[in-house]
Design an enzyme around this catalytic site. Structure first.
Site, PDB file in Angstrom:
ATOM      1  CG  HIS A  26      -2.050  -0.979   1.118  1.00 11.06           C
ATOM      2  ND1 HIS A  26      -3.369  -0.645   1.321  1.00 11.06           N
ATOM      3  CD2 HIS A  26      -2.052  -2.309   0.833  1.00 11.06           C
ATOM      4  CE1 HIS A  26      -4.128  -1.712   1.170  1.00 11.06           C
ATOM      5  NE2 HIS A  26      -3.340  -2.734   0.871  1.00 11.06           N
TER       6      HIS A  26
ATOM      7  CG  ASP B 234       0.144 -16.852  -4.078  1.00 12.84           C
ATOM      8  OD1 ASP B 234       0.563 -17.276  -2.986  1.00 12.84           O
ATOM      9  OD2 ASP B 234       0.248 -15.655  -4.427  1.00 12.84           O
TER      10      ASP B 234
ATOM     11  CG  ASP C  12      -4.701  -9.911  -2.511  1.00 18.82           C
ATOM     12  OD1 ASP C  12      -5.393  -8.899  -2.699  1.00 18.82           O
ATOM     13  OD2 ASP C  12      -3.601  -9.877  -1.937  1.00 18.82           O
TER      14      ASP C  12
ATOM     15  N   GLY D 208       2.300  -8.844  -5.736  1.00 19.33           N
ATOM     16  CA  GLY D 208       0.897  -9.197  -5.883  1.00 19.33           C
ATOM     17  C   GLY D 208       0.700 -10.598  -6.419  1.00 19.33           C
TER      18      GLY D 208
END
Length: 375
Positions: free
Chosen positions: A141, A246, A271, A303
Site C-alpha cells: 500500500h 498461490d 487477491d 501481488g
C-alpha cells in the site's frame, strides 16, 4: 419462461458425497431442482461427465488481465475485471480498492454502484482495503494515503457507500470503539488486516463485531509463544479468514495448518493484482510477471497472479485439502461471509451460477452465470 436442464455431470452434495446420475433444472436463471427426475420437453445440455460446482465467489480482486482497479477507477475497469475473472469460473466478486485518497474512494463507490445495477455483472459490491491501516504492516500500500480516520471521514464514506460498501479491511488498533460501531451500523462487514494488533486488541475487536481477517498470515502481527498477535487471535477465536493459496503469500504447510485451525470459516481469495502474463507499469510501479505472482523491480512480492480456479487447484493438489472442502472455500464460505443466500450452493432457489471442472486436473470447461453459459 426460460428453462434448461443440465445432465451427465457429477457434483458434491451437502455431505461431501460425490453424486452422479442427477439432472439440474433451471428456470429463469434460478435453480429449481437437482435430482434424478428428468422432465421432458426441456432443452438439455450435456455436461460431458464433468464435475459441476457453484460459481466461485472472490471477495478480494484488485485487477483483471491488464487492468487494476485502484489505478483506473472506471466502470470499464470493473466490468473488464469481472469479464476476465468470469471466464476462469469466478461468477461473483468484490472489486477491491486499496489505500488511496478520500476523493478516489468516494468516486469508486459511485462506479461500483453503477456496475451493481445489473445483477448479470456478478458485482456484489466493493471491498475497501485501507487506508485505515497500520503503516508498520502496509505491504504494497502507498504510505502517503494511510491514515487514522476521523469520524467525519468515515461517515462520508459510509454514507456514500450505502448498499455498495460490503467489506472494509482496517487495522483495529487505530479505530475507536465508536468508529467500529458506526461502520457496523451501516451493515458493512469489517475484517482486520494490515495490522500490528496485539492478541488482546484483536480479540477485543472480534467481540465488538469484526468478523474476520484479510489475507491470513500476510501483513499482520504473527504468532509467537509470548505474543500470539492477530494471527493467533484469528486461529483461537473462530473468525472468518481469507487466504491466498498461490505458494508465494504463504507456504502450503501453513495453508494446511490454517485449514485445520480455522476450519469451516477459511475461504479462498485470489487477491489478484493481474491475472495475465504481461509485465505492466502502474502509477510508477513496475509489475514483473512470474508464474503465480508479480514482483517489483527489486524482486519483492508485488501481488498475486492467480484466479479462484488456480486457488482451488493449489489447495487440493499442493495443500492436500479435500476437493469438496476446497470447492466450498471458493463458493459457499465466502457467500456465507457476506450473508448472501442467493449464491454459493447448488440447491433450489439459488441463482444458477455454475462452473464445470474436469475431475482429473480441475480445469474449467464451462461457466454459467445468471442462468446463461458464457463458456
Amino acid at each position: 419462461m426460460m428453462e434448461l436442464l443440465l445432465e451427465n455431470f457429477k457434483y458434491y452434495n451437502n455431505e461431501d458425497k460425490l453424486i452422479d446420475n442427477h439432472c439440474l433444472l433451471i428456470k429463469d436463471a434460478i435453480i429449481q431442482d437437482i435430482s434424478k427426475a428428468r422432465p421432458e420437453n426441456i432443452p438439455t445440455v450435456d455436461m460431458g461427465g464433468n464435475l459441476i460446482t457453484p460459481g466461485f465467489v472472490d471477495l478480494q480482486v484488485n485487477g483483471g488481465s491488464e487492468v487494476f482497479f485502484t489505478n483506473a477507477i472506471t466502470e470499464e475497469t470493473v466490468l473488464q475485471m469481472a469479464k476476465d475473472h468470469l471466464s476462469r469460473g469466478t461468477t461473483s466478486l468484490l472489486p477491491t480498492l486499496v489505500s488511496t485518497s478520500q476523493e478516489n474512494i468516494l468516486h469508486a463507490l459511485k462506479v461500483v454502484r453503477k456496475c451493481m445495477a445489473d445483477p448479470a455483472t456478478g458485482i456484489l459490491g466493493m471491498h475497501l482495503e485501507g487506508p485505515f491501516i497500520n503503516p508498520e504492516k502496509k505491504g504494497a500500500h502507498n504510505s502517503k494515503h494511510i491514515k487514522i480516520p476521523t469520524d467525519e471521514q468515515l461517515k462520508e464514506i459510509l454514507e456514500a457507500g450505502r448498499g455498495v460498501l460490503k467489506l472494509l479491511t482496517v487495522a483495529p488498533e487505530i479505530l475507536t470503539d465508536q468508529q467500529i460501531e458506526m461502520i457496523l451500523s451501516y451493515d458493512v462487514k469489517i475484517f482486520a488486516g494490515h495490522s500490528n494488533s496485539t492478541y488482546e486488541t484483536a480479540v477485543a475487536s472480534f467481540e465488538k463485531g469484526i468478523i474476520g481477517v484479510t489475507h491470513l498470515y500476510n501483513a499482520m502481527s504473527g504468532l509467537t509463544g509470548r505474543q500470539p498477535g492477530l494471527l493467533g487471535a484469528a486461529f483461537n477465536y473462530g473468525v472468518y479468514a481469507g487466504i491466498i493459496v498461490d505458494g508465494h503469500h504463504c507456504n502450503y504447510a501453513a495453508v494446511r495448518l490454517a485449514h485445520r485451525l480455522v476450519g469451516e470459516k477459511l475461504f479462498l481469495v485470489s487477491d489478484a493484482t493481474f491475472i495475465g502474463e504481461k509485465n505492466l507499469e502502474m502509477d510508477g510501479i513496475t509489475f514483473i510477471h512470474e508464474p503465480g505472482r508479480y514482483v517489483n523491480a527489486n524482486g519483492n512480492l508485488a501481488g498475486s497472479n492467480i484466479t479462484m480456479a488456480d486457488a482451488v487447484r493449489n489447495a487440493v493438489i499442493k495443500a492436500d485439502i479435500p476437493l469438496p472442502k476446497a470447492l466450498k472455500m471458493a463458493s459457499q464460505v465466502p457467500a456465507l461471509t457476506m450473508d448472501n443466500l442467493n449464491i454459493g450452493k447448488l440447491e433450489k432457489g439459488r441463482r444458477a451460477d455454475i462452473v464445470a471442472l474436469t475431475l482429473d486436473d480441475l480445469k474449467v470447461t464451462a461457466v454459467m452465470r445468471n442462468g446463461k453459459f458464457i463458456k
